[in-house]
Design a protein around this motif. Structure first.
Motif, mmCIF file in Angstrom:
data_model
loop_
_atom_site.group_PDB
_atom_site.id
_atom_site.type_symbol
_atom_site.label_atom_id
_atom_site.label_comp_id
_atom_site.label_asym_id
_atom_site.label_seq_id
_atom_site.Cartn_x
_atom_site.Cartn_y
_atom_site.Cartn_z
ATOM 1 N N THR A 137 0.953 -1.004 -0.450
ATOM 2 C CA THR A 137 0.198 0.290 0.453
ATOM 3 C C THR A 137 1.059 1.644 0.145
ATOM 4 O O THR A 137 2.002 1.426 0.032
ATOM 5 C CB THR A 137 -1.242 -0.170 0.970
ATOM 6 O OG1 THR A 137 -0.059 0.517 2.216
ATOM 7 C CG2 THR A 137 -1.552 -1.094 1.521
ATOM 8 N N GLY A 138 0.072 2.411 0.083
ATOM 9 C CA GLY A 138 0.659 3.140 -0.234
ATOM 10 C C GLY A 138 0.786 3.442 1.377
ATOM 11 O O GLY A 138 2.463 4.265 1.329
ATOM 12 N N HIS A 167 1.165 13.872 4.935
ATOM 13 C CA HIS A 167 -0.151 12.964 5.041
ATOM 14 C C HIS A 167 0.472 11.799 6.381
ATOM 15 O O HIS A 167 1.877 11.724 6.509
ATOM 16 C CB HIS A 167 0.262 11.797 4.084
ATOM 17 C CG HIS A 167 -1.144 11.180 4.397
ATOM 18 N ND1 HIS A 167 -0.498 9.805 4.327
ATOM 19 C CD2 HIS A 167 -2.038 11.146 3.628
ATOM 20 C CE1 HIS A 167 -1.879 9.359 4.910
ATOM 21 N NE2 HIS A 167 -2.843 10.110 4.278
ATOM 22 N N CYS A 224 1.119 8.972 6.626
ATOM 23 C CA CYS A 224 1.605 7.787 6.770
ATOM 24 C C CYS A 224 3.078 8.638 6.898
ATOM 25 O O CYS A 224 4.050 7.502 7.078
ATOM 26 C CB CYS A 224 0.965 7.231 6.273
ATOM 27 S SG CYS A 224 1.422 7.690 3.942
ATOM 28 N N ALA A 249 1.100 11.202 -3.981
ATOM 29 C CA ALA A 249 0.236 10.323 -4.578
ATOM 30 C C ALA A 249 -0.764 10.440 -5.330
ATOM 31 O O ALA A 249 -1.345 9.968 -5.782
ATOM 32 C CB ALA A 249 -0.473 10.063 -2.770
ATOM 33 N N HIS A 250 -1.168 11.748 -4.930
ATOM 34 C CA HIS A 250 -2.346 12.361 -5.634
ATOM 35 C C HIS A 250 -1.431 13.134 -6.761
ATOM 36 O O HIS A 250 -2.287 13.229 -7.449
ATOM 37 C CB HIS A 250 -2.981 13.717 -5.157
ATOM 38 C CG HIS A 250 -3.536 12.717 -3.627
ATOM 39 N ND1 HIS A 250 -4.731 12.455 -3.463
ATOM 40 C CD2 HIS A 250 -2.545 12.590 -2.146
ATOM 41 C CE1 HIS A 250 -5.208 12.068 -1.938
ATOM 42 N NE2 HIS A 250 -4.044 11.998 -2.154
ATOM 43 N N MET A 310 7.178 9.949 -4.224
ATOM 44 C CA MET A 310 6.877 8.533 -3.897
ATOM 45 C C MET A 310 5.361 8.490 -4.162
ATOM 46 O O MET A 310 5.385 9.615 -4.792
ATOM 47 C CB MET A 310 6.789 8.377 -1.726
ATOM 48 C CG MET A 310 5.900 7.069 -1.434
ATOM 49 S SD MET A 310 4.050 8.012 -1.897
ATOM 50 C CE MET A 310 3.096 6.804 -0.559
ATOM 51 N N THR A 329 0.975 6.380 -4.641
ATOM 52 C CA THR A 329 0.280 5.175 -4.075
ATOM 53 C C THR A 329 -0.263 4.779 -5.545
ATOM 54 O O THR A 329 -0.772 5.927 -6.779
ATOM 55 C CB THR A 329 -0.075 5.359 -4.075
ATOM 56 O OG1 THR A 329 -2.037 4.567 -3.119
ATOM 57 C CG2 THR A 329 -0.899 7.195 -3.046
ATOM 58 N N LYS A 383 -4.933 5.576 -5.989
ATOM 59 C CA LYS A 383 -5.317 7.353 -6.396
ATOM 60 C C LYS A 383 -5.749 7.228 -8.479
ATOM 61 O O LYS A 383 -6.684 6.086 -8.756
ATOM 62 C CB LYS A 383 -4.711 8.204 -6.611
ATOM 63 C CG LYS A 383 -4.763 7.806 -4.485
ATOM 64 C CD LYS A 383 -4.600 8.715 -4.072
ATOM 65 C CE LYS A 383 -3.205 8.505 -2.326
ATOM 66 N NZ LYS A 383 -4.501 8.231 -1.564
ATOM 67 N N GLY A 443 -1.505 -0.445 -3.632
ATOM 68 C CA GLY A 443 -0.025 -0.506 -3.730
ATOM 69 C C GLY A 443 0.317 1.085 -3.507
ATOM 70 O O GLY A 443 0.066 2.166 -3.780
HETATM 71 C C1 LIG Z 1 -0.348 11.926 0.366
HETATM 72 C C2 LIG Z 1 -0.577 10.236 0.467
HETATM 73 N N1 LIG Z 1 0.275 9.683 0.595
HETATM 74 C C3 LIG Z 1 0.245 8.315 0.877
HETATM 75 C C4 LIG Z 1 -1.123 7.621 1.162
HETATM 76 C C5 LIG Z 1 -1.660 6.048 1.381
HETATM 77 O O1 LIG Z 1 -1.514 5.797 0.552
HETATM 78 P P1 LIG Z 1 -2.897 4.581 0.563
HETATM 79 O O2 LIG Z 1 -4.055 5.200 0.357
HETATM 80 O O3 LIG Z 1 -2.720 3.391 -1.026
HETATM 81 O O4 LIG Z 1 -2.515 3.099 1.381
HETATM 82 C C6 LIG Z 1 -1.983 8.501 0.869
HETATM 83 C C7 LIG Z 1 -3.718 8.262 0.933
HETATM 84 O O5 LIG Z 1 -4.365 9.011 1.291
HETATM 85 C C8 LIG Z 1 -2.070 9.700 0.822
HETATM 86 O O6 LIG Z 1 -2.775 10.764 0.417
#
Ligand SMILES: Cc1ncc(COP(=O)(O)O)c(C=O)c1O
Length: 414
Positions: free
Chosen positions: A109-110, A135, A137, A209-210, A236, A238, A241, A247
């Motif tokens: 996952t991201g 974010h 994470c 990611a976005h 990085m 994901t 989206k 992933g």
């Molecule tokens: C900026 C950012 N990074 C990482 C993630 C984590 O990705 P995922 O939902 O694919 O695990 C998200 C998802 O919400 C995110 O918005």
């Protein structure tokens, strides 16, 4: 005291449920792409991260189906041991090329990508420097590491400079920022951040990611759009989206990817992306690379919606040209009440309240897909206008900016 006392006392969500304004965990029974069915009612989806609308694309679905039939439903193991398919390696090679980096590494996952990569890279004595709105994470990965964590004000490069100046020269330094911020839809000032990273001998990781699939000439994200692709150390992304899958990946120097491959616990001790997810991500990458018209259409849609809300006098923040268009309400309960009124009229948006955002920044997060039809967009605008006329969506006064009491539904990302 019993460990579960706090759980038994946790009632806030039930109060919101009783008031009919609880906006989370709504079960979707059907997905029609730009529309979904919830509790038997068909709604326009204006709250998804499926920016390019590829989850229902025939090529993406066929690729996932083919992988499912060839490899089954699961890899039953981690990348490290029995869970690496040739497809994982192919996806990593394709992504490295697409992101213009030496190598890439795919996680399940991201969230795990940031958690595993940041915690593995950062050691005791190192310092990780995060944007205040980074974010969850990223924050969790930094906290899991043995490094010191420092924050700077959102998108404020002067504050970043102040933080960097105070770090001892001998400390290993990593700056981590989002490329496109997920809640407010604004973009990081990457050229200036890159300059500061170089000046202070810090490495830079951009979580895009976005942005990937959406921004830039090639669709390679915020770094592509701002012309700093060759100046960032790590990027990085994901697959949940624009890639219409599940992933995540990190890309950068081969030595760093090899190091992470052998040190990132979130990679080594978690099962790998399923065959169908890998195949869907590969097919989506083909489309991102070959169909730039999707990005052009998405930008048109985003501009139409941002301008539409602005012309109603609503506060949509400083983001421009991105498919995340917030409507700031500035008050938690009011945000949920308005969310419900919009839902009842047939549109799904997301209610984002403290602590998901800073106090006084409670917002309705609207987000768009390249596959939205103009008719649907006009309906959304009409409904928001109606609700505005009924209850007033103007930003609440500064007196609402205190953190509300009670247990938050979401753990704070910061
Ligand atoms: C900026 C950012 N990074 C990482 C993630 C984590 O990705 P995922 O939902 O694919 O695990 C998200 C998802 O919400 C995110 O918005």
């Amino acid at each position: 005291m019993d460990l579960f006392d706090k759980c038994n006392q946790f009632k806030e969500h039930r109060l919101a449920q009783a008031a009919g304004i609880y906006p989370y965990f709504l079960p979707i029974s059907e997905n029609h792409g730009t529309e979904v069915t919830i509790h038997g009612k068909r709604l326009i989806m204006a709250g998804s991260n499926n920016y390019l609308g590829l989850t229902k694309h025939p090529k993406v679905m066929a690729a996932a189906e083919d992988a499912l039939m060839r490899f089954g439903t699961s890899n039953n193991g981690s990348r490290f041991l029995n869970g690496t398919l040739e497809m994982h390696v192919q996806l990593e090679e394709r992504l490295a090329k697409f992101m213009k980096k030496e190598a890439a590494l795919v996680y399940s996952t991201g969230y795990l990508t940031n958690l595993g990569s940041i915690s593995a890279l950062m050691d005791k004595g190192d310092v990780v420097v995060l944007d205040k709105d980074a974010h969850a994470c990223i924050v969790d990965g930094a906290r899991l590491s043995a490094a010191e964590v420092k924050r700077f004000r959102h998108n404020d490069t002067r504050d970043l400079e102040r933080v960097l100046k105070a770090i001892p020269a001998k400390a290993g330094k990593l700056i981590v920022v989002d490329g496109l911020y997920s809640m407010e839809g604004d973009i990081a000032p990457l050229p200036e951040i890159v300059r500061l990273a170089r000046e202070h001998n810090a490495r830079l990781l951009v979580d895009d990611a976005h942005g990937i699939g959406v921004l830039g000439q090639r669709g390679a994200g915020a770094c592509d759009a701002l012309g700093v692709e060759d100046q960032t150390d790590l990027v990085m992304g994901t697959f949940s989206k624009s890639f219409a899958s599940l992933g995540g990946f990190i890309a950068g120097p081969k030595a760093v990817m090899d190091y992470l491959r052998h040190h990132a616990r979130a990679l080594i001790f978690s099962a790998s992306m399923t065959p169908a997810s890998v195949a869907a991500a590969l097919a989506a990458l083909d489309i991102i690379e070959s169909e730039p018209q999707l990005r052009v259409r998405l930008k048109q849609i985003s501009d139409k919606m941002r301008n539409g809300f602005k012309s109603m006098g609503l506060e949509v923040g400083s983001g421009a040209g991105t498919p995340i268009v917030p409507i700031f309400i500035g008050d938690r309960v009011k945000t949920m009440q308005i969310w419900r009124k919009i839902l009842d009229r047939g549109v799904f948006v997301n209610a984002i309240v403290v602590p998901g955002v800073q106090p006084g920044r409670d917002l309705l997060r609207t987000s768009y897909m390249a596959t939205h039809q103009d008719e649907q967009l006009d309906t959304i605008l009409r409904i928001v206008k109606e609700v505005d006329a009924e209850v007033g969506l103007a930003l609440a006064s500064a007196s609402n900016t205190a953190t509300p009491p009670g247990v938050p539904w979401m753990s704070s990302p910061s």
